[in-house]
Design a protein around this motif. Structure first.
Motif, mmCIF file in Angstrom:
data_model
loop_
_atom_site.group_PDB
_atom_site.id
_atom_site.type_symbol
_atom_site.label_atom_id
_atom_site.label_comp_id
_atom_site.label_asym_id
_atom_site.label_seq_id
_atom_site.Cartn_x
_atom_site.Cartn_y
_atom_site.Cartn_z
ATOM 1 N N LEU A 48 -33.580 -12.171 31.660
ATOM 2 C CA LEU A 48 -34.764 -11.791 32.431
ATOM 3 C C LEU A 48 -34.425 -10.643 33.372
ATOM 4 C CD1 LEU A 48 -35.918 -15.384 33.429
ATOM 5 C CD2 LEU A 48 -36.840 -13.960 31.581
ATOM 6 N N CYS A 49 -35.316 -9.660 33.458
ATOM 7 C CA CYS A 49 -35.067 -8.509 34.328
ATOM 8 C C CYS A 49 -34.894 -8.923 35.780
ATOM 9 C CB CYS A 49 -36.199 -7.501 34.210
ATOM 10 S SG CYS A 49 -36.188 -6.645 32.642
ATOM 11 N N SER A 50 -35.659 -9.922 36.218
ATOM 12 C CA SER A 50 -35.527 -10.355 37.611
ATOM 13 C C SER A 50 -34.116 -10.872 37.878
ATOM 14 C CB SER A 50 -36.572 -11.417 37.952
ATOM 15 O OG SER A 50 -36.511 -12.479 37.035
ATOM 16 N N ASN A 51 -33.491 -11.512 36.899
ATOM 17 C CA ASN A 51 -32.101 -11.944 37.048
ATOM 18 C C ASN A 51 -31.166 -10.744 37.115
ATOM 19 O OD1 ASN A 51 -32.999 -14.565 36.931
ATOM 20 N ND2 ASN A 51 -32.325 -14.906 34.837
ATOM 21 N N ALA A 52 -31.445 -9.733 36.314
ATOM 22 C CA ALA A 52 -30.615 -8.519 36.334
ATOM 23 C C ALA A 52 -30.691 -7.860 37.704
ATOM 24 C CB ALA A 52 -31.068 -7.549 35.246
ATOM 25 N N PHE A 53 -31.893 -7.796 38.285
ATOM 26 C CA PHE A 53 -32.045 -7.175 39.602
ATOM 27 C C PHE A 53 -31.229 -7.921 40.644
ATOM 28 C CE2 PHE A 53 -36.540 -5.487 38.461
ATOM 29 C CZ PHE A 53 -35.966 -4.518 37.674
ATOM 30 N N CYS A 54 -31.256 -9.240 40.588
ATOM 31 C CA CYS A 54 -30.491 -10.057 41.530
ATOM 32 C C CYS A 54 -28.995 -9.779 41.382
ATOM 33 C CB CYS A 54 -30.800 -11.529 41.296
ATOM 34 S SG CYS A 54 -29.963 -12.634 42.436
ATOM 35 N N LEU A 55 -28.513 -9.747 40.148
ATOM 36 C CA LEU A 55 -27.099 -9.463 39.900
ATOM 37 C C LEU A 55 -26.723 -8.055 40.357
ATOM 38 C CD1 LEU A 55 -26.714 -11.057 36.368
ATOM 39 C CD2 LEU A 55 -25.622 -11.847 38.480
ATOM 40 N N MET A 56 -27.606 -7.091 40.140
ATOM 41 C CA MET A 56 -27.325 -5.715 40.537
ATOM 42 C C MET A 56 -27.154 -5.611 42.051
ATOM 43 S SD MET A 56 -29.987 -3.818 37.986
ATOM 44 C CE MET A 56 -29.822 -2.186 38.691
ATOM 45 N N ARG A 57 -27.986 -6.325 42.786
ATOM 46 C CA ARG A 57 -27.879 -6.304 44.247
ATOM 47 C C ARG A 57 -26.553 -6.892 44.717
ATOM 48 N NH1 ARG A 57 -32.906 -8.708 43.738
ATOM 49 N NH2 ARG A 57 -34.561 -7.188 43.814
ATOM 50 N N ARG A 58 -26.138 -7.969 44.088
ATOM 51 C CA ARG A 58 -24.942 -8.689 44.535
ATOM 52 C C ARG A 58 -23.637 -8.091 44.021
ATOM 53 N NH1 ARG A 58 -26.554 -14.876 45.184
ATOM 54 N NH2 ARG A 58 -28.701 -14.509 45.770
ATOM 55 N N MET A 59 -23.667 -7.437 42.882
ATOM 56 C CA MET A 59 -22.429 -6.995 42.238
ATOM 57 C C MET A 59 -22.229 -5.478 42.263
ATOM 58 S SD MET A 59 -22.602 -9.512 38.920
ATOM 59 C CE MET A 59 -21.017 -9.042 38.281
ATOM 60 N N ASP A 60 -23.143 -4.721 42.850
ATOM 61 C CA ASP A 60 -23.054 -3.262 42.853
ATOM 62 C C ASP A 60 -22.783 -2.728 41.446
ATOM 63 O OD1 ASP A 60 -23.095 -0.648 43.807
ATOM 64 O OD2 ASP A 60 -20.930 -0.630 44.120
ATOM 65 N N CYS A 61 -23.709 -3.012 40.546
ATOM 66 C CA CYS A 61 -23.585 -2.557 39.161
ATOM 67 C C CYS A 61 -24.944 -2.070 38.681
ATOM 68 C CB CYS A 61 -23.054 -3.690 38.286
ATOM 69 S SG CYS A 61 -24.072 -5.157 38.336
ATOM 70 N N ASP A 62 -24.984 -1.573 37.474
ATOM 71 C CA ASP A 62 -26.211 -1.061 36.872
ATOM 72 C C ASP A 62 -26.558 -1.893 35.650
ATOM 73 O OD1 ASP A 62 -26.325 1.133 38.690
ATOM 74 O OD2 ASP A 62 -24.765 2.116 37.517
ATOM 75 N N ALA A 63 -27.832 -1.911 35.298
ATOM 76 C CA ALA A 63 -28.290 -2.643 34.122
ATOM 77 C C ALA A 63 -28.921 -1.666 33.136
ATOM 78 C CB ALA A 63 -29.304 -3.713 34.512
ATOM 79 N N ILE A 64 -28.756 -1.968 31.872
ATOM 80 C CA ILE A 64 -29.439 -1.200 30.834
ATOM 81 C C ILE A 64 -30.627 -2.036 30.387
ATOM 82 C CG2 ILE A 64 -29.281 -0.300 28.489
ATOM 83 C CD1 ILE A 64 -26.414 0.442 29.076
ATOM 84 N N LEU A 65 -31.827 -1.470 30.559
ATOM 85 C CA LEU A 65 -33.044 -2.174 30.151
ATOM 86 C C LEU A 65 -34.113 -1.175 29.772
ATOM 87 C CD1 LEU A 65 -35.128 -2.095 32.874
ATOM 88 C CD2 LEU A 65 -33.368 -3.634 33.651
ATOM 89 N N CYS A 66 -35.146 -1.661 29.130
ATOM 90 C CA CYS A 66 -36.246 -0.805 28.680
ATOM 91 C C CYS A 66 -37.110 -0.399 29.874
ATOM 92 C CB CYS A 66 -37.115 -1.542 27.673
ATOM 93 S SG CYS A 66 -36.239 -1.965 26.171
#
Length: 124
Positions: A48-66
């Motif tokens: 889920l994108c909302s999970n990716a956003f949460c992880l991005m905030r906490r881990m200082d990383c980027d996500a690949i998504l549409c």
């Protein structure tokens, strides 16, 4: 944030990444990086994108998504940065014409048809 208008595959290789946890999408994304030297730094996967956003905030990383997935779940502290050159992934949603649909399902298909026609890229 990136503060940029686009990002290259080589630039993404320098960042920790979160990838979608769908084999079809993963295979496509991994193919994008196959011609570029170096290994990817995949730190997590998401459904889920909302999970990716949460992880991005906490881990200082980027996500690949549409882009569409980002657009419907925008977050003020997130920015969509397209990969250049542009990468396209096509998906099909198919149903049997003879099947009777519930009102909710019919409303879904009607809305999907309008969105696809307005977007100009999808076919119905």
């Amino acid at each position: 944030g990136w503060g940029r208008k686009s990002v290259s595959i080589d630039e993404l290789k320098e960042r920790p990444l979160i990838l979608p946890f769908r084999n079809l999408v993963e295979d496509e994304v991994m193919g994008w990086f196959s011609g570029s030297p170096g290994a990817l730094r995949i730190v997590a996967r998401f459904n889920l994108c909302s999970n990716a956003f949460c992880l991005m905030r906490r881990m200082d990383c980027d996500a690949i998504l549409c882009e569409g997935a980002f657009t419907i779940r925008q977050s003020p502290e997130m920015q969509f940065v397209p990969i250049k050159p542009e990468r396209l992934v096509v998906h099909w949603l198919i149903r049997r014409k003879q099947d009777r649909l519930s009102r909710a399902a019919l409303a879904f298909w009607d809305r999907l048809d309008r969105v696809c026609r307005e977007g100009g890229r999808a076919q119905t």
